[in-house]
Design an enzyme around this catalytic site. Structure first.
Site, PDB file in Angstrom:
ATOM      1  N   ASP A 239       0.829  -1.196   0.000  1.00  0.00           N
ATOM      2  CA  ASP A 239       0.000   0.000   0.000  1.00  0.00           C
ATOM      3  C   ASP A 239       0.867   1.250   0.000  1.00  0.00           C
ATOM      4  O   ASP A 239       2.034   1.204   0.438  1.00  0.00           O
ATOM      5  CB  ASP A 239      -0.901   0.020   1.238  1.00  0.00           C
ATOM      6  CG  ASP A 239      -2.024  -1.006   1.164  1.00  0.00           C
ATOM      7  OD1 ASP A 239      -2.363  -1.441   0.050  1.00  0.00           O
ATOM      8  OD2 ASP A 239      -2.562  -1.355   2.236  1.00  0.00           O
TER       9      ASP A 239
ATOM     10  N   ARG B  80      -3.759  -4.488   7.287  1.00  0.00           N
ATOM     11  CA  ARG B  80      -4.837  -3.559   7.651  1.00  0.00           C
ATOM     12  C   ARG B  80      -6.031  -4.317   8.227  1.00  0.00           C
ATOM     13  O   ARG B  80      -6.661  -3.887   9.198  1.00  0.00           O
ATOM     14  CB  ARG B  80      -5.286  -2.759   6.434  1.00  0.00           C
ATOM     15  CG  ARG B  80      -4.339  -1.665   5.999  1.00  0.00           C
ATOM     16  CD  ARG B  80      -4.939  -0.856   4.872  1.00  0.00           C
ATOM     17  NE  ARG B  80      -4.968  -1.574   3.615  1.00  0.00           N
ATOM     18  CZ  ARG B  80      -5.974  -1.543   2.742  1.00  0.00           C
ATOM     19  NH1 ARG B  80      -7.064  -0.850   3.022  1.00  0.00           N
ATOM     20  NH2 ARG B  80      -5.908  -2.195   1.604  1.00  0.00           N
TER      21      ARG B  80
END
Length: 296
Positions: free
Chosen positions: A41, A174
């Site tokens: 990310d 996440r």
């Protein structure tokens, strides 16, 4: 003239997508075929394996590598993306001891079903999930089976916690932060993520972006190229005779007896060390699953 081929192990800067890195490498090196072996990310930094030239044909195999991360969690705040870039969903007080937190971590060790974040690059119906989520459409990604080998609490300063995570490919850190927060009852999200290792490569192998960029501008970036075989340490190397090499270069299967070996996989190199093919054992034959051209 053969073009460059091999691996670049880079330390991805924060704020860039993995695709950003690929595009910058392509522009700096003027190599057309560039890929990567595992998305990070934009928030994340750390080990990103970039594939150059014919090495892009290894992506399928390198994507399966286990990973190691250092993750910073902010307890007490949940976001819609699972990280600090998302919209805050709720905020709750944090009242938990270190011992209770470490006990919760144990519930995530082993094989678990993990629901990927709604804001992720997974495709559903021909579209990325994050594209749907950004439009406000309901997104319900199916759970996927992942493996957490270790969860180590390395810093504890509530509402902050720093973990080191050893996990299988495809694990969303996440989502792990989100799920830990849910189990605690106070919510949590990821505020920093650093990939410490991808397969056999660690941060000690990773070239800082500034160093790579300077080398590219000086025309010496190929000094950082690593042989493709380094990415496949679990594929034992063999160098057969020329007659077998000719057959393998043409993608022909070989009788298992032609390359006696007890394992299920082999990587075949020529006399000069160049990677020729990857083989998998299929019954009584060695089947080429990747063949690399002589003139990339």
């Amino acid at each position: 003239m053969k073009g460059p081929a091999g691996l670049l192990v880079l330390d991805k800067p924060q704020g860039w997508t993995s695709h950003d890195v690929v595009e910058r490498v392509r522009r700096l090196t003027r190599v057309r075929r560039v890929g990567h072996a595992g998305t990070l990310d934009p928030l994340a930094t750390g080990v990103l394996v970039v594939l150059i030239g014919p090495a892009t044909r290894l992506a399928e195999f390198l994507l399966r590598h286990d990973k190691r991360y250092r993750a910073t969690l902010r307890l007490g705040i949940a976001t819609d993306t699972g990280d600090a870039e998302g919209r805050v969903l709720f905020e709750r007080p944090v009242a938990i001891s270190r011992e209770a937190f470490e006990e919760v971590l144990q519930a995530f060790i082993g094989e678990i079903d993990q629901i990927p974040p709604a804001f992720s690059a997974i495709r559903m119906g021909g579209e990325r999930l994050y594209e749907k989520a950004r439009r406000g459409e309901p997104v319900s990604p199916p759970p996927r089976r992942v493996r957490i080998d270790a969860l180590r609490l390395v810093e504890w300063n509530p509402p902050w916690a720093v973990l080191e995570v050893d996990c299988s490919a495809g694990t969303y850190i996440r989502a792990l932060a989100r799920d830990i927060g849910e189990r605690l009852g106070c919510g949590a999200h990821l505020t920093a993520l650093r990939r410490l290792a991808s397969g056999p490569f660690t941060l000690a192998d990773a070239v800082p972006w500034e160093a790579f960029e300077a080398a590219a501008q000086a025309g010496s970036w190929t000094a950082y190229l690593r042989p493709v075989g380094e990415a496949l340490p679990d594929w034992p190397p063999v160098t057969p005779g020329e007659a077998l090499l000719v057959r393998l270069r043409h993608g022909q299967a070989l009788p298992a007896a032609a390359l006696p070996h007890p394992g299920p996989r082999l990587r075949v190199h020529g006399p000069d060390g160049e990677l020729i093919a990857l083989l998998e054992r299929r019954g009584d034959r060695w089947q080429p699953v990747r063949v690399f051209p002589e003139d990339p």
